[in-house]
Design a protein around this motif. Structure first.
Motif, PDB file in Angstrom:
ATOM      1  N   ALA A   4      26.477  14.646  -3.085  1.00 19.92           N
ATOM      2  CA  ALA A   4      25.031  14.899  -3.025  1.00 19.92           C
ATOM      3  C   ALA A   4      24.848  16.235  -2.327  1.00 19.92           C
ATOM      4  CB  ALA A   4      24.310  13.787  -2.262  1.00 19.92           C
ATOM      5  N   VAL A   5      24.190  17.166  -2.986  1.00 16.64           N
ATOM      6  CA  VAL A   5      24.105  18.540  -2.502  1.00 16.64           C
ATOM      7  C   VAL A   5      22.680  18.823  -2.036  1.00 16.64           C
ATOM      8  CG1 VAL A   5      24.461  20.947  -3.084  1.00 16.64           C
ATOM      9  CG2 VAL A   5      25.960  19.203  -4.057  1.00 16.64           C
ATOM     10  N   PHE A   6      22.580  19.376  -0.841  1.00 14.90           N
ATOM     11  CA  PHE A   6      21.288  19.634  -0.205  1.00 14.90           C
ATOM     12  C   PHE A   6      21.257  21.059   0.319  1.00 14.90           C
ATOM     13  CE2 PHE A   6      19.333  19.885   4.091  1.00 14.90           C
ATOM     14  CZ  PHE A   6      18.003  19.760   3.737  1.00 14.90           C
ATOM     15  N   THR A   7      20.237  21.820  -0.070  1.00 15.03           N
ATOM     16  CA  THR A   7      20.040  23.173   0.457  1.00 15.03           C
ATOM     17  C   THR A   7      18.902  23.144   1.468  1.00 15.03           C
ATOM     18  OG1 THR A   7      20.876  24.229  -1.545  1.00 15.03           O
ATOM     19  CG2 THR A   7      19.507  25.559  -0.081  1.00 15.03           C
ATOM     20  N   ASP A   8      19.209  23.562   2.688  1.00 11.90           N
ATOM     21  CA  ASP A   8      18.243  23.520   3.774  1.00 11.90           C
ATOM     22  C   ASP A   8      17.266  24.693   3.651  1.00 11.90           C
ATOM     23  OD1 ASP A   8      16.980  22.722   6.088  1.00 11.90           O
ATOM     24  OD2 ASP A   8      18.814  22.627   7.299  1.00 11.90           O
ATOM     25  N   THR A   9      16.237  24.669   4.464  1.00 12.49           N
ATOM     26  CA  THR A   9      15.225  25.727   4.431  1.00 12.49           C
ATOM     27  C   THR A   9      15.770  27.079   4.876  1.00 12.49           C
ATOM     28  OG1 THR A   9      14.516  24.878   6.586  1.00 12.49           O
ATOM     29  CG2 THR A   9      13.235  24.201   4.679  1.00 12.49           C
ATOM     30  N   ASP A  10      16.918  27.101   5.557  1.00 10.15           N
ATOM     31  CA  ASP A  10      17.538  28.366   5.956  1.00 10.15           C
ATOM     32  C   ASP A  10      18.502  28.899   4.906  1.00 10.15           C
ATOM     33  OD1 ASP A  10      19.678  26.646   6.183  1.00 10.15           O
ATOM     34  OD2 ASP A  10      20.052  27.034   8.311  1.00 10.15           O
ATOM     35  N   GLN A  50      21.271  27.460   3.818  1.00 13.44           N
ATOM     36  CA  GLN A  50      22.597  26.855   3.889  1.00 13.44           C
ATOM     37  C   GLN A  50      22.635  25.596   3.016  1.00 13.44           C
ATOM     38  OE1 GLN A  50      25.235  28.074   5.372  1.00 13.44           O
ATOM     39  NE2 GLN A  50      24.312  29.702   6.591  1.00 13.44           N
ATOM     40  N   THR A  51      23.747  25.407   2.326  1.00 13.11           N
ATOM     41  CA  THR A  51      23.900  24.271   1.418  1.00 13.11           C
ATOM     42  C   THR A  51      25.020  23.373   1.900  1.00 13.11           C
ATOM     43  OG1 THR A  51      23.095  25.589  -0.452  1.00 13.11           O
ATOM     44  CG2 THR A  51      24.298  23.579  -0.968  1.00 13.11           C
ATOM     45  N   TYR A  52      24.790  22.072   1.817  1.00 11.91           N
ATOM     46  CA  TYR A  52      25.734  21.073   2.312  1.00 11.91           C
ATOM     47  C   TYR A  52      26.024  20.052   1.217  1.00 11.91           C
ATOM     48  CZ  TYR A  52      24.020  22.974   6.722  1.00 11.91           C
ATOM     49  OH  TYR A  52      23.651  23.817   7.743  1.00 11.91           O
ATOM     50  N   MET A  53      27.236  19.514   1.254  1.00 10.86           N
ATOM     51  CA  MET A  53      27.586  18.426   0.359  1.00 10.86           C
ATOM     52  C   MET A  53      27.898  17.182   1.187  1.00 10.86           C
ATOM     53  SD  MET A  53      30.652  17.935  -2.455  1.00 10.86           S
ATOM     54  CE  MET A  53      30.000  19.168  -3.582  1.00 10.86           C
ATOM     55  N   ARG A 112      29.578  22.054   4.871  1.00 12.93           N
ATOM     56  CA  ARG A 112      28.783  23.175   4.361  1.00 12.93           C
ATOM     57  C   ARG A 112      29.546  23.831   3.218  1.00 12.93           C
ATOM     58  NH1 ARG A 112      28.674  25.779   8.755  1.00 12.93           N
ATOM     59  NH2 ARG A 112      30.336  27.230   8.201  1.00 12.93           N
ATOM     60  N   LEU A 113      28.830  24.245   2.191  1.00 10.64           N
ATOM     61  CA  LEU A 113      29.457  24.910   1.065  1.00 10.64           C
ATOM     62  C   LEU A 113      29.538  26.416   1.293  1.00 10.64           C
ATOM     63  CD1 LEU A 113      27.918  23.080  -2.032  1.00 10.64           C
ATOM     64  CD2 LEU A 113      30.093  22.641  -0.888  1.00 10.64           C
ATOM     65  N   SER A 114      30.504  27.035   0.657  1.00 10.43           N
ATOM     66  CA  SER A 114      30.656  28.486   0.727  1.00 10.43           C
ATOM     67  C   SER A 114      29.513  29.174  -0.016  1.00 10.43           C
ATOM     68  CB  SER A 114      31.995  28.889   0.102  1.00 10.43           C
ATOM     69  OG  SER A 114      32.043  28.467  -1.256  1.00 10.43           O
ATOM     70  N   LYS A 115      29.371  30.459   0.185  1.00 12.40           N
ATOM     71  CA  LYS A 115      28.279  31.189  -0.448  1.00 12.40           C
ATOM     72  C   LYS A 115      28.348  31.142  -1.965  1.00 12.40           C
ATOM     73  CE  LYS A 115      27.358  34.383   3.377  1.00 12.40           C
ATOM     74  NZ  LYS A 115      27.300  35.801   3.815  1.00 12.40           N
ATOM     75  N   ASN A 116      29.573  31.060  -2.509  1.00 12.71           N
ATOM     76  CA  ASN A 116      29.678  31.001  -3.967  1.00 12.71           C
ATOM     77  C   ASN A 116      29.535  29.588  -4.518  1.00 12.71           C
ATOM     78  OD1 ASN A 116      32.145  29.716  -3.533  1.00 12.71           O
ATOM     79  ND2 ASN A 116      33.393  31.420  -4.275  1.00 12.71           N
ATOM     80  N   MET A 117      29.325  28.602  -3.642  1.00 13.51           N
ATOM     81  CA  MET A 117      29.038  27.209  -4.004  1.00 13.51           C
ATOM     82  C   MET A 117      30.211  26.497  -4.672  1.00 13.51           C
ATOM     83  SD  MET A 117      25.785  26.634  -3.133  1.00 13.51           S
ATOM     84  CE  MET A 117      24.981  25.452  -4.204  1.00 13.51           C
TER      85      MET A 117
END
Length: 354
Positions: free
Chosen positions: A169-175, A177-180, A218-223
């Motif tokens: 489940a992938v979530f991108t925060d308001t800043d 940053q993306t997390y799995m 946290r995911l890397s910038k390239n996702m």
């Protein structure tokens, strides 16, 4: 591949207007009134991950089919082999099936069982994240990319390094940053990773020990990879104590989902063998999260798996049951509206019994 096919989504709780294939038509006409009706009935779908991209709702479900595999507690009968993407421009509007977005035969490292996926968008690219057993029978998380939210998606040549278990489940925060979030016990193999290394004989904790938590990274910038080692999430009771493994009406089992509301993080999940959709809240995407209650009571069928989105100022729960087939492994995706209280908590939805 099925081409684009449009279906009418009935108003929540109303009679299904019709089906394209016969397998759901008679059942839909005679079935008891439930919360809502299946979004589509020409294929079986489950585990819906819903997202809003460019003002349209896109749903990334599992695609169930009859594989002829005997049922067991490890979910061997869930032998899915491809993904379809569904979309609609409004709740209760027509649904488009965009056909096969990714097939297991086009994932170089995959063995079997394409389970519940999720999707994300960043940097002009759409990312489809999926769990599948590798050729050694170990669940890993893969990623595939496309310039369209509906695919087709092209899979990377190897699984994400350090990935494990199921239900990304992938979530991108308001800043930005993306997390799995990942994990599922029993057939999802999370208990086999308790030591930090894969152990095919790994067991769950004893009933009086803290329950296994889901994982987050946290995911890397390239996702395409993790930017850090995966960490275990703690889910606590309101006294600040970890939920125990024997507390199977509240502890995490599988199917995690993250969303944010008024600077608070809401981690929701399935309790598995007790079939509740529950949720916990925290002040960081890493947790800890404090258990708050039940979103949805048990539905028809053994499994439950969901997603939560906001659309046009209202909140919606995408979920599944087995209305069309009555069989555990042949499920159908649905949607119903959620009600928030002023403090942000959810009003529990009671799934009607037959």
């Amino acid at each position: 591949m099925i081409g684009k096919i449009n279906y009418i989504v009935p108003a929540l709780g109303l009679t299904l207007l019709g089906t394209v294939s016969g397998f759901g038509q008679q059942r839909a006409e005679t079935a008891p009134k439930l919360l809502s009706k299946p979004l589509v009935s020409h294929i079986y779908t489950a585990d819906p991950s819903a997202h809003v991209f460019n003002g349209r709702i896109y749903i990334y479900p599992s695609h169930d089919y009859e594989a002829g595999v005997p049922e067991d507690d490890l979910g061997s009968h869930f032998a899915m082999r491809d993904y379809h993407v569904l979309s609609m421009d409004r709740i209760n509007g027509k649904v488009t099936d965009h056909g096969v977005a990714l097939d297991i035969k086009n994932i170089p490292w995959a063995g079997k069982q394409l389970w519940a996926p999720d999707a994300a968008y960043k940097n002009g690219t759409y990312y489809l994240y999926f769990p599948v057993k590798d050729k050694q029978g170990v669940f890993r998380i893969g990623v595939a990319t496309s310039k369209s939210p509906t695919g087709p998606f092209k899979a990377e040549s190897a699984p994400m390094k350090g990935s494990l278990s199921i239900d990304p489940a992938v979530f991108t925060d308001t800043d930005g940053q993306t997390y799995m979030y990942i994990g599922g016990i029993w057939g999802g193999q999370l208990q086999r990773w308790r030591s930090g290394q894969y152990n095919p004989n790994g067991k769950e904790p004893a009933t009086n020990e803290p329950a296994l938590g889901p994982k987050v990274a946290r995911l890397s910038k390239n996702m395409l990879q993790f930017d850090e080692p995966v960490k275990e999430i703690k889910i606590l009771d309101k006294a600040g104590k970890p939920l125990l493994a024997g507390d199977n009406k509240r502890r995490f089992f599988e199917g995690g989902w993250m969303h944010k509301y008024k600077d608070k993080y809401y981690f929701s999940y399935s309790t598995g063998d007790t079939h509740f959709l529950a949720y916990a809240t925290g002040t960081s995407p890493y947790g800890p999260f404090t258990y708050q209650g039940v979103i949805l009571t048990p539905v028809q069928g053994w499994t439950t798996h969901h997603s939560i989105i906001e659309f046009n100022g209202k909140w919606y729960l995408f979920y599944h049951d087995t209305e069309l087939s009555g069989k555990t492994h042949l499920r159908n995706v649905k949607v119903t509206e959620l009600t928030r209280k002023p403090d942000g908590s959810f009003v529990t939805i009671n799934y009607p019994a037959k």
